[in-house]
Design an enzyme around this catalytic site. Structure first.
Site, PDB file in Angstrom:
ATOM      1  N   ARG A 203       0.830  -1.212   0.000  1.00  0.00           N
ATOM      2  CA  ARG A 203       0.000   0.000   0.000  1.00  0.00           C
ATOM      3  C   ARG A 203       0.864   1.261   0.000  1.00  0.00           C
ATOM      4  NH1 ARG A 203      -4.726   0.044   4.393  1.00  0.00           N
ATOM      5  NH2 ARG A 203      -3.213   1.099   5.728  1.00  0.00           N
ATOM      6  N   LYS A 218      11.373  -0.539   6.165  1.00  0.00           N
ATOM      7  CA  LYS A 218      11.704  -1.238   7.397  1.00  0.00           C
ATOM      8  C   LYS A 218      10.467  -2.000   7.856  1.00  0.00           C
ATOM      9  CE  LYS A 218      11.218  -0.589  11.671  1.00  0.00           C
ATOM     10  NZ  LYS A 218      11.005  -2.005  12.101  1.00  0.00           N
ATOM     11  N   GLY A 271       1.344   2.388  12.292  1.00  0.00           N
ATOM     12  CA  GLY A 271       1.645   1.857  13.615  1.00  0.00           C
ATOM     13  C   GLY A 271       0.973   2.667  14.695  1.00  0.00           C
ATOM     14  N   SER A 272       1.559   2.661  15.870  1.00  0.00           N
ATOM     15  CA  SER A 272       0.935   3.300  17.026  1.00  0.00           C
ATOM     16  C   SER A 272       0.998   4.818  16.927  1.00  0.00           C
ATOM     17  CB  SER A 272       1.620   2.844  18.312  1.00  0.00           C
ATOM     18  OG  SER A 272       2.914   3.418  18.420  1.00  0.00           O
ATOM     19  N   GLU A 293      -0.530   6.544   9.351  1.00  0.00           N
ATOM     20  CA  GLU A 293      -1.767   5.794   9.596  1.00  0.00           C
ATOM     21  C   GLU A 293      -1.609   5.187  10.973  1.00  0.00           C
ATOM     22  OE1 GLU A 293      -3.960   2.763  10.306  1.00  0.00           O
ATOM     23  OE2 GLU A 293      -2.972   1.832   8.584  1.00  0.00           O
ATOM     24  N   CYS A 327      -6.074  -2.069  12.929  1.00  0.00           N
ATOM     25  CA  CYS A 327      -6.302  -0.695  13.386  1.00  0.00           C
ATOM     26  C   CYS A 327      -7.739  -0.243  13.154  1.00  0.00           C
ATOM     27  CB  CYS A 327      -5.331   0.256  12.698  1.00  0.00           C
ATOM     28  SG  CYS A 327      -5.382   0.136  10.902  1.00  0.00           S
ATOM     29  N   GLU A 424      -6.997   1.207  22.557  1.00  0.00           N
ATOM     30  CA  GLU A 424      -7.158   0.213  21.498  1.00  0.00           C
ATOM     31  C   GLU A 424      -6.703  -1.146  22.029  1.00  0.00           C
ATOM     32  OE1 GLU A 424      -6.179   0.230  16.718  1.00  0.00           O
ATOM     33  OE2 GLU A 424      -4.729   1.092  18.112  1.00  0.00           O
TER      34      GLU A 424
END
Length: 524
Positions: A203, A218, A271-272, A293, A327, A424
């Site tokens: 993506r 990475k 990620g976070s 994101e 997510c 979350e």
């Protein structure tokens, strides 16, 4: 369903004989020895353990490695090169040198490379899916779905690369001509998570390469093997050395090298929220373009006019896909009080049918969580909810399979002040909250700093419009629990991120606009 899937694999015209053999073993004995699969992947050339720099497979310069484990069994799948500052610097240098040639290819030429990569991903989807299940834990059916989904971004952007257009602006002075060009931004540093080891890479890499950028990726240290296998197929597709580089290992060193390098013009991260904020701050010194994101806290709102069967099916998919490790998972299920009990009973019955186990076994719909920290987080949030009045209707503890398996769980009597409604959970825990009015649902849903995805179940078209427009989220699913697709923009608002991925809008993240003013246009 899983048996049907295996039969499709067994009789598929493009399926390898080994994969057919593997699936027969799964159907007959319900398990598979991972060593057999690893051996096959190694023989096929898809099991890579080195980084990819300038088209070469490279060990860490100091020889260090780290273990990649199967979360379902704890067995070590491979020892992978543990890279850091020096390797990342070389990967960035390689990408920078290649940018001058890759960006000058025509869009049609880049499109052909990407299309070939897509074809190879699809041709090897069974082996890639098995590899993904081994290192990430998701059921084989979901892994196969992710391979197709991830490959779809490469196919889409192979086509979309030929539609990067500029503009001609009407001049304000007769002897001037005004033009706008859209040009690739340069070297991209892409940092990707473990929950979707292929799709989160394609993506980002798909639109980057399509627009003429070069990339240093990475992948997560939990799931580098899928990324490396996909990279091998990119090389086989003829994507030039240096256009696509992969380094993994010391996350802080790799990240810092990307942030500090003036050659890296853009950072893209999934990620976070906490890490995203650090990357955003770290990009300031070199004023990099950033797309993020980040985390979500998705509400799933079930109104009293919803069709229960559709609401249960959609909520189940939104909550328990990938064992709740997405997510866009439904983090809070808000049910209008008039149908709360009816929905809860039907939902609990559906959750009871979920089968937990090793993702390579027949019929499994819930795999393990990625690691012990994930299990402890689920335990912490469930215990907090119980201490504040919530009740366990189903599950609520570690699974008797051990390892990092956690029981599919349903909680009732949850309110929006409990930690499980604020954080979350990223696990198979579904908290049910009751609400009275449409206004209450919107207020509760928006009472969070996150704003990635939301879901609505209702048969009222006016309500669909009202609520979806009022929700402070980047994406809204109406009577649907799976909303991700390569043709639509994916991303959030508030602290869930910046920018969009997928769709034609996703190309904009990798392009700069250049305005050209041509003066002194006079008649001969």
């Amino acid at each position: 369903m899983a048996t049907a899937l295996y039969r499709v694999i067994l009789h598929g015209s493009k399926t390898s004989s080994y994969t057919r053999f593997l699936c027969r073993r799964m159907m007959s004995v319900g398990s598979v020895v991972s060593e057999d699969a690893i051996s096959r992947l190694r023989d096929s050339g898809l099991l890579k353990t080195q980084g990819l720099i300038n088209g070469d497979w490279i060990d860490a310069y100091d020889g260090k490695t780290f273990e990649v484990q199967n979360p379902a069994t704890g067995s070590v799948l491979a020892n992978v090169a543990c890279m850091g500052n020096r390797e990342t610097a070389d990967a960035i240098s390689s990408a920078s040198k290649t940018f001058s040639s890759w960006s000058k290819l025509t869009a049609g030429e880049r499109s052909k490379y990407l299309r070939k990569w897509y074809d190879l991903l699809i041709d090897h989807k069974e082996d890639l899916a098995i590899l993904m299940t081994l290192e990430q834990g998701k059921p084989l059916k979901e892994a196969l779905g992710e391979i197709s989904y991830g490959a779809s971004f490469i196919e889409f952007f192979a086509e979309e690369s030929k539609r990067i257009y500029g503009d001609i602006i009407s001049p304000t002075i007769a002897d001037r001509r005004l033009f706008v060009l859209r040009q690739p931004i340069g070297v991209v540093g892409a940092i990707t998570p473990w929950n979707f080891p292929l799709a989160m890479i394609t993506r980002k890499v798909g639109p980057a390469l399509a627009s003429g950028c070069t990339v240093v990726v990475k992948p997560s240290e939990f799931t580098p093997l899928t990324a490396l296998a996909a990279s091998e197929l990119a090389l086989q597709a003829g994507i030039p050395a240096g256009a696509f580089n992969v380094v993994m290992g010391n996350a802080s060193e790799i990240g810092d090298s990307m942030l500090e390098s003036p050659q890296v013009k853009k950072i893209t991260f999934t990620g976070s929220t906490a890490v995203g904020k650090k990357l955003m701050a770290g990009s300031a010194n070199t004023v990099k373009k950033v797309s993020l994101e980040l985390g979500g806290n998705a509400p799933c709102i079930v109104f009293d006019d919803a069709e229960i069967d559709i609401a249960v099916k959609g909520s189940l998919a939104a909550k328990f896909r990938n064992s709740g490790q997405t997510c866009v998972c439904a983090n809070r299920i808000l049910v209008q009080e008039g149908i709360y009990e009816k929905f809860a009973n039907a939902f609990i019955k559906a959750v009871q049918d979920l089968k937990v186990g090793n993702g390579l076994m027949e019929g499994i719909s819930q795999g393990p969580l990625i690691n012990e920290n994930s299990v402890q987080k689920a335990e912490r949030l469930v215990n907090d909810a119980l201490s504040k009045g919530a009740k366990v209707m189903l599950g609520g503890k570690r699974h008797n399979l051990g390892m990092t398996f956690y029981e599919p769980t349903v909680l009732c009597n949850v309110d929006n002040d409990m930690l499980i409604s604020r954080e979350e959970v990223f696990g198979p825990v579904a908290p049910l909250l009751s609400f009275k009015t449409e206004e209450d649902a919107i207020r509760i849903a928006n009472d969070t700093s996150a704003g990635l995805a939301a879901y609505i179940f209702t048969t009222s078209m006016p309500r669909s419009w009202r609520v979806s427009e009022a929700l402070e989220y980047g994406m809204v699913g109406i009577n649907e629990g799976i909303i991700s697709t390569e043709v639509a923009p994916f991303g959030g608002v508030k602290q869930s991120g910046l920018g969009r991925e997928g769709s034609r809008y996703g190309l904009d993240e990798y392009l700069e606009m250049k305005y050209i003013c041509l003066g002194n246009i006079k008649d001969a």
